[in-house]
Design an enzyme around this catalytic site. Structure first.
Site, PDB file in Angstrom:
ATOM      1  N   ARG A 143       0.833  -1.197   0.000  1.00  0.00           N
ATOM      2  CA  ARG A 143       0.000   0.000   0.000  1.00  0.00           C
ATOM      3  C   ARG A 143       0.873   1.253   0.000  1.00  0.00           C
ATOM      4  NH1 ARG A 143      -0.970   4.806   2.583  1.00  0.00           N
ATOM      5  NH2 ARG A 143      -0.483   3.792   4.569  1.00  0.00           N
ATOM      6  N   CYS A 174       7.979  10.232  -0.151  1.00  0.00           N
ATOM      7  CA  CYS A 174       6.999  11.304  -0.077  1.00  0.00           C
ATOM      8  C   CYS A 174       6.871  11.988  -1.439  1.00  0.00           C
ATOM      9  CB  CYS A 174       7.488  12.295   0.975  1.00  0.00           C
ATOM     10  SG  CYS A 174       6.527  13.785   1.052  1.00  0.00           S
ATOM     11  N   HIS A 185       4.726   4.353  12.715  1.00  0.00           N
ATOM     12  CA  HIS A 185       4.872   4.343  11.249  1.00  0.00           C
ATOM     13  C   HIS A 185       5.905   5.421  10.925  1.00  0.00           C
ATOM     14  CE1 HIS A 185       3.317   4.031   7.040  1.00  0.00           C
ATOM     15  NE2 HIS A 185       3.761   5.267   6.991  1.00  0.00           N
ATOM     16  N   HIS A 188       8.985   7.218   8.729  1.00  0.00           N
ATOM     17  CA  HIS A 188       9.646   7.392   7.430  1.00  0.00           C
ATOM     18  C   HIS A 188      11.109   7.751   7.669  1.00  0.00           C
ATOM     19  CE1 HIS A 188       6.317   7.561   4.247  1.00  0.00           C
ATOM     20  NE2 HIS A 188       5.833   6.967   5.308  1.00  0.00           N
TER      21      HIS A 188
END
Lengths: 302, 302
Positions: A15, A242, A209, A211
């Site tokens: 996803r 991103c 989560h 990054h």
């Protein structure tokens, strides 16, 4: 250091990883990659997103991906998750026999508006409606985007994170995902946010989560582990940069995260050889840079 | 977290960074890059290596680099360091008006043999001789390579690290560099090694030299900061990959390290805009991949 013995990694390559890849990934390749990810031993895998296919063409095959992956996963003890942006998405996920969904709302008003064209309050109301409508039928994860920083510079108040998390849990969320959407978190910030959040939200309801935009995801993971967080999201090959930063690192890669945890003696249940195969396949079939550290070592046979 | 307010970063791009670049970097480009590094505000900069030019042709211009950089650095409050592998190197460094040298010995016997064709004991004896010969004339740093893991699988005993460090300090070393030569360290290991080493070696005599081969350098930095270590080595653009792992990350990049420390509110004295200029110049003049996270963001104007 006070570290957990075991950590659950939620794999989101299917996803969050695929979502930002511009070239359409063939449905059969998506399915093959997710199967390899399941074979690696991840116990929770986010596989697609029921979003408007006009806005995100990459996810237009959500139904087919679900069908094939659900069939493959049967009896393997893996939970499959789909992202949904609204009630319609939840309905499509439900009709596709998905049992667990992920809903994203930003703590930042500006980012939420840019992302889903709604105020935070509107998004939370939609979330509560979805929870009510699918109570007992769908397990629900609530992701709080921009928890550790907003790309538009909006200040994030810890109190707002807590209020949103409490409201999410009250509505029925099984997990609150604290998301560092553009990699603006740092260990001191993670430490200070978690020390507050932990007072109101049980630590086992928290998932991270993170990054890796500025290379801080593993250091931030370490800070969160110290607070007893035991669930982390990551994406094979570190896919999922991103859209504001093409070429920069995206999600923390599953292989770098698994490697760190394994080196630290923390159990993850992941077979790195299988994961290596998945990454080699991603490299072959997905038109996106593979920039994780472990993938670079795999590529030269280490 | 118990973090220092201020950290000193020792820039090693000119030595450990350039050393592994196969294509010869023009002497004038080396000098220009090091000047830009000095302009960024680093207070200690390793600029070259007095090694056998037949073994390391990249360093054959050590004398010229020293001459020009020493001239430029005058009055700027920056210490310049050169690596030396033996007495001859120390002599050449001294004759080039270098005031501080760095000497490397591996904790791993196998790695030391591969690196300098000597036993650890022989290397330590040479170090002691150099210290004796140049007492008062040269400040000396002792780097303990493979402290956090040997590429040949030799087990590293913490007691051996301590004994070598104690011997180094007794001989006159101003700093003991704990070096993660091939990025095999992890935060739990750093934590456990430092908790032992700190009992015998004053923490302000310790400097960390961390490689980012597996993406763990910043997490390892965090673990070391927690022990009160306030000196770290890094290389602009993350140059300096291990010869055993072409394409993999090398030294932790100065820009990722500075960025993390700055985000955490720790003072480094570095001007990131100047460093950005140095990195752009490295990208232009050095035939090596620039793979740090911050450099990727700089490249797209973030």
């Amino acid at each position: 250091m006070n570290l957990p013995k075991k950590v659950k990694i939620v794999e989101v390559c299917g996803r969050d990883g695929f979502q930002n890849v511009k070239t359409f990934i063939k449905t059969e390749d998506k399915i093959a990659i997710i199967k390899k990810i399941i074979d690696s031993g991840f116990q929770k895998v986010e596989i697609t997103s029921f979003v408007n296919p006009k806005r995100v063409p990459q996810m237009s095959d959500a139904k087919e991906v679900c069908k094939e992956v659900l069939k493959y996963a049967e009896g393997k003890g893996v939970d499959l998750v789909a992202l949904v942006p609204n009630m319609k998405g939840a309905q499509l996920a439900f009709e596709s026999n998905i049992k667990e969904i992920n809903y994203v709302v930003s703590v930042s008003e500006k980012h939420n508006m840019a992302n889903v064209q709604s105020t935070v309050e509107e998004s939370l109301l939609h979330f509560e409606e979805i929870c009510k409508e699918y109570k007992g039928a769908l397990k629900v994860r609530l992701a709080l985007a921009t928890t550790f920083g907003c790309p538009f510079g909006e200040k994030i108040e810890t109190q707002k994170i807590i209020t949103m998390a409490e409201r999410g849990l009250k509505a029925g969320a099984s997990k609150i995902l604290l998301a560092d959407t553009v990699g603006l978190g740092n260990p001191v910030l993670v430490d200070s946010v978690l020390s507050e959040v932990k007072k109101y939200i049980p630590v086992d309801a928290i998932s991270m989560h993170l990054h890796d935009t500025r290379g801080l995801a593993l250091a931030n993971t370490l800070a969160a582990l110290n607070y007893g967080v035991t669930e982390f999201e990551s994406a094979a090959a570190g896919l999922g940069g991103c859209p504001f930063a093409p070429g920069a690192s995206g999600n923390v890669s599953s292989e770098d995260l698994v490697n760190m945890l394994t080196m630290m003696g923390i159990e993850t249940n992941i077979n790195m050889d299988e994961l290596k195969t998945a990454i080699a396949f991603i490299r072959e079939r997905v038109n996106a840079p593979v920039i994780s550290h472990m993938a670079s070592l795999f590529a030269i046979g280490i």
